[in-house]
Design a protein around this motif. Structure first.
Motif, PDB file in Angstrom:
ATOM      1  N   GLU A 191      -5.269   5.835  -6.416  1.00 24.68           N
ATOM      2  CA  GLU A 191      -6.578   5.441  -6.956  1.00 24.68           C
ATOM      3  C   GLU A 191      -6.477   5.105  -8.438  1.00 24.68           C
ATOM      4  O   GLU A 191      -7.100   4.157  -8.917  1.00 24.68           O
ATOM      5  N   LYS A 216      -4.709   1.685  -8.731  1.00 20.89           N
ATOM      6  CA  LYS A 216      -5.622   0.588  -8.387  1.00 20.89           C
ATOM      7  C   LYS A 216      -6.649   0.352  -9.492  1.00 20.89           C
ATOM      8  O   LYS A 216      -7.014  -0.792  -9.785  1.00 20.89           O
ATOM      9  N   PRO A 260       0.801  -1.235   0.000  1.00 20.67           N
ATOM     10  CA  PRO A 260       0.000   0.000   0.000  1.00 20.67           C
ATOM     11  C   PRO A 260       0.829   1.278   0.000  1.00 20.67           C
ATOM     12  O   PRO A 260       0.463   2.267  -0.645  1.00 20.67           O
ATOM     13  N   VAL A 289      -3.238  -4.973   7.817  1.00 23.43           N
ATOM     14  CA  VAL A 289      -2.485  -4.345   6.723  1.00 23.43           C
ATOM     15  C   VAL A 289      -1.707  -3.124   7.230  1.00 23.43           C
ATOM     16  O   VAL A 289      -2.226  -2.286   7.968  1.00 23.43           O
ATOM     17  N   GLU A 346     -13.169  -1.847  -5.723  1.00 20.84           N
ATOM     18  CA  GLU A 346     -13.691  -2.246  -4.413  1.00 20.84           C
ATOM     19  C   GLU A 346     -13.120  -3.599  -3.987  1.00 20.84           C
ATOM     20  O   GLU A 346     -12.865  -3.823  -2.790  1.00 20.84           O
ATOM     21  N   ASP A 390      -9.717  -2.769  -2.695  1.00 21.48           N
ATOM     22  CA  ASP A 390      -9.813  -2.022  -1.435  1.00 21.48           C
ATOM     23  C   ASP A 390     -10.224  -2.918  -0.273  1.00 21.48           C
ATOM     24  O   ASP A 390      -9.780  -2.713   0.868  1.00 21.48           O
ATOM     25  N   SER A 391     -11.068  -3.911  -0.552  1.00 23.04           N
ATOM     26  CA  SER A 391     -11.496  -4.808   0.529  1.00 23.04           C
ATOM     27  C   SER A 391     -10.319  -5.609   1.073  1.00 23.04           C
ATOM     28  O   SER A 391     -10.252  -5.900   2.269  1.00 23.04           O
ATOM     29  N   LYS A 392      -9.368  -5.949   0.189  1.00 18.97           N
ATOM     30  CA  LYS A 392      -8.163  -6.656   0.645  1.00 18.97           C
ATOM     31  C   LYS A 392      -7.273  -5.729   1.473  1.00 18.97           C
ATOM     32  O   LYS A 392      -6.692  -6.133   2.481  1.00 18.97           O
ATOM     33  N   LEU A 393      -7.186  -4.468   1.039  1.00 13.60           N
ATOM     34  CA  LEU A 393      -6.305  -3.510   1.716  1.00 13.60           C
ATOM     35  C   LEU A 393      -6.890  -2.985   3.027  1.00 13.60           C
ATOM     36  O   LEU A 393      -6.185  -2.351   3.812  1.00 13.60           O
ATOM     37  N   SER A 394      -8.174  -3.249   3.260  1.00 12.16           N
ATOM     38  CA  SER A 394      -8.818  -2.728   4.472  1.00 12.16           C
ATOM     39  C   SER A 394      -8.732  -3.680   5.658  1.00 12.16           C
ATOM     40  O   SER A 394      -9.242  -3.376   6.737  1.00 12.16           O
ATOM     41  N   ALA A 395      -8.096  -4.836   5.473  1.00 12.24           N
ATOM     42  CA  ALA A 395      -7.947  -5.783   6.589  1.00 12.24           C
ATOM     43  C   ALA A 395      -7.175  -5.116   7.721  1.00 12.24           C
ATOM     44  O   ALA A 395      -6.257  -4.308   7.485  1.00 12.24           O
ATOM     45  N   ASN A 396      -7.516  -5.465   8.967  1.00  9.87           N
ATOM     46  CA  ASN A 396      -6.932  -4.757  10.112  1.00  9.87           C
ATOM     47  C   ASN A 396      -5.443  -5.034  10.307  1.00  9.87           C
ATOM     48  O   ASN A 396      -4.769  -4.309  11.039  1.00  9.87           O
TER      49      ASN A 396
END
Length: 670
Positions: free
Chosen positions: A191, A194, A183, A217, A206, A209-215
């Motif tokens: 953006e 991506k 990231p 990361v 999306e 982004d869902s992969k990058l939003s894991a806690n």
């Protein structure tokens, strides 16, 4: 004398009462405790603990600790033994007793057993002296100390691979490239980067982004996005040229044959909650991968192997018990991947299916369905939009066609011929006079008529009927055979009978109606219409009769050390009648007037039968047509192909299919 006796009795009573006042011995107390332990009555065991032990742990904590540990390691056959000595031990310290015991149990990581001493101390409780257990965590496991926890780790087995008859991979374990993103290295316009990556990977922003939003990361940690087919080198090059995107090789399930074998191989995926509930007693966990379709599903039990487990202490990493994983079994099938690919390429762009057998051994050489999908997408990652496109496609690319049933059309006429010859309803040289393009038995049929493909011939025997595919001839033949004999004859060919085959194959059926009461239906059934339904696999197996002296081979899928035929239906056609029909099937292809003559293959003699199945519910309806061709080579027979293409009404009917099958014969027999 009486006084002395009374005095002796009083002394004895005092001794007995004195002995009773001492209470139970530590040996007796431990025997009670061991009995409760074997029954896993942990809450009652707590009552035996010393005051010091109780100060360190409440009854709830004690009970839950035992329960959680025993449940997590799946304790069974627990046996704690303490052999009380015949004589009470001589204790130096009268308020402390050390008593040896042994424990055995079965766990998911194998057997556990140990010996050690339990220490009992004498304490006052309810104004009476009694013996209590100086319990500590080592009584659960000798390695366990205060503050330690017992952990279980699963040792995953390697899933077995599936190979074709030549050792080519159909479903294997392999190193595949995985696209990862850091990231913090996406540059000044993350953006935009991506969005470019999402477009290349057929994902949405999306999804990334869902992969990058894991806690877990962090800016400088690589985050897996999706795996990519190793063959797609151009895609890998483009994606990894973007800022922050990189490649790493990871272990994965991989399907080298891709789309051509998708319905055959199937794919694996994460176990669902429903599957886990059904299979929880078979060693599956919430993280298990399981066969979802195809051979991955069919051979799941053998492919998956058996997990190993390790029970250990978290603080010291000390092992309590361990059992190694047992890798899954490798399976070799009779499929020829090159032939599979050739058939798929002929069907690509159409909705259809093909099955190929070795007509002298019964080996399944190919099972193809089109349109298809890339099974690697289910393992590597697929966008919701891509999945929806597959799931909502009316041609059903996610569903195999080679194991479903269809109206076989005129390919069925060879079977009617076999039944007719056996019953005597057909005489090979007997000529039927058939005038005009249509026919009906009589006015009782109303407006219903049967139409011929060709009206060139008015005098028709069996040979001419097969060569020109005469519907009227075989409709009349079915009526001559009669409903009961017709049904019996088809059942001898395996109709209404489940095929003993690893891959589930739908059962072929004759009719859902009463043929005896439906004369028109019986007539239509004679030329493969009506309500007759056959799977491509069954149709291919039925044609092995004509190359095996009247016996139908049982198709098989797993490779044998030596290809060896198994008979499914023995001598259902006489050798004489087999020879008659086979000679006619050769003419269907070799005779210039035969329906399968064009294109002519030089130096390759085939026997076969075309078929066009009309799909409509009424005579007036304009329905779709499915085109069929069943072909087999005659010189050193080694290939029998059944192919069906849907919706060929305006594309030449079965004549659209014949060149496709012949092209495969031409390539394969070289």
């Amino acid at each position: 004398m009486k006084k002395s006796c009374i005095l002796a009795a009083i002394v004895l009573l005092i001794i007995v009462l004195g002995a009773c006042s001492k209470g139970p011995t530590p040996e007796e107390r431990f025997q009670e405790y061991v009995s409760l332990w074997n029954e896993q009555k942990f809450n009652e065991m707590y009552d035996f603990l010393s005051a010091d032990a109780k100060n360190k742990m409440t009854e709830k904590e004690f009970t839950e600790r035992y329960k959680k540990i025993y449940q997590s390691i799946e304790v069974s056959n627990l046996k704690v033994t303490y052999d009380k000595p015949e004589e009470e031990a001589d204790r130096g310290d009268e308020k402390k007793a050390s008593l040896p015991y042994a424990l055995k149990m079965e766990t998911l990581a194998g057997p556990v057993e140990f010996k050690q001493d339990a220490v009992f101390v004498q304490e006052e409780a309810d104004k009476e002296e009694n013996w209590f257990l100086a319990w500590n965590p080592s009584m659960i496991f000798p390695q366990l100390k205060e503050g330690d926890a017992v952990r279980v780790s699963e040792i995953k087995p390697l899933r077995g691979s599936i190979f074709d008859k030549y050792g080519n991979g159909i479903a294997i374990q392999a190193k595949v490239p995985e696209i990862q993103v850091v990231p913090g290295q996406l540059g000044d316009n993350p953006e935009k980067v991506k969005a470019e990556a999402a477009k290349l990977l057929n994902l949405s922003v999306e999804d990334i982004d869902s992969k990058l939003s894991a806690n877990w990361v962090k800016p400088n940690v690589s985050v897996p996005i999706m795996k990519v087919d190793p063959a797609n080198k151009e895609l890998l090059k483009k994606v990894t040229s973007l800022p922050g995107f990189q490649k790493a090789d990871v272990d994965s399930r991989y399907y080298p044959q891709g789309e051509s074998s998708a319905h055959l191989s199937g794919y694996v995926g994460s176990i669902s909650a429903e599957q886990l509930e059904d299979l929880k007693d078979k060693g599956y966990t919430s993280t298990s991968q399981i066969g979802k379709a195809g051979l991955e599903y069919v051979y799941e039990e053998r492919l998956r192997g058996k997990s190993g487990y390790r029970i250990f202490i978290d603080s010291s990493n000390e092992t309590i018990a361990e059992t190694p994983a047992k890798n899954g079994e490798d399976i070799t099938v009779t499929i020829d991947s090159d032939l599979q690919k050739q058939l798929y390429n002929q069907l690509k762009g159409d909705s259809g299916t093909a099955v190929a057998l070795h007509p002298k051994t019964g080996e399944t050489l190919a099972m193809v369905s089109s349109p298809s999908y890339n099974p690697n997408q289910f393992v590597f990652g697929m966008s919701s939009a891509a999945y929806s496109a597959l799931a909502e496609n009316p041609q059903k690319p996610l569903s195999a066609k080679f194991n479903k049933t269809f109206s076989p059309g005129s390919t069925f006429k060879a079977i009617t011929a076999a039944v007719g010859l056996k019953t005597g309803a057909i005489e090979p040289e007997a000529v039927k006079k058939i005038n005009g393009p249509t026919w009906q038995k009589g006015p009782e049929w109303g407006k219903y008529t049967i139409t011929r493909v060709s009206e060139t011939y008015s005098s028709v025997n069996l040979e001419r009927a097969l060569v020109s595919s005469d519907n009227i001839y075989f409709a009349q033949a079915a009526l001559d055979i009669g409903p009961e004999a017709f049904k019996k004859g088809l059942e001898e060919f395996g109709f209404s009978e489940e095929i003993d085959y690893p891959f589930p194959i739908a059962t072929s059926s004759i009719s859902t109606s009463d043929l005896a009461a439906e004369e028109i239906l019986l007539a239509d059934s004679g030329y493969g219409q009506g309500e007759v339904q056959m799977s491509p696999m069954h149709l291919a197996a039925a044609y092995t009769v004509f190359l095996n002296e009247g016996s139908m081979l049982k198709p098989y899928l797993e490779k044998k050390d030596q290809p060896a035929p198994e008979i499914w239906k023995e001598a259902i056609v006489s050798p004489e009648n087999t020879s008659i029909i086979l000679s006619d099937l050769i003419k269907v292809v070799e005779d210039p007037t035969g329906t399968a003559h064009e294109p002519k293959l030089p130096n390759i003699m085939l026997a076969g039968k075309t078929g066009t199945a009309e799909l409509k519910t009424t005579k007036e309806e304009i329905g779709k047509e499915n085109g069929w061709f069943v072909g087999m080579n005659m010189e050193n027979p080694e290939l029998l192909i059944t192919m069906m293409v849907e919706d060929v009404k305006d594309r030449g009917g079965s004549h659209y299919v014949v060149p496709k099958v012949k092209q495969v014969f031409s390539s394969y027999l070289k």
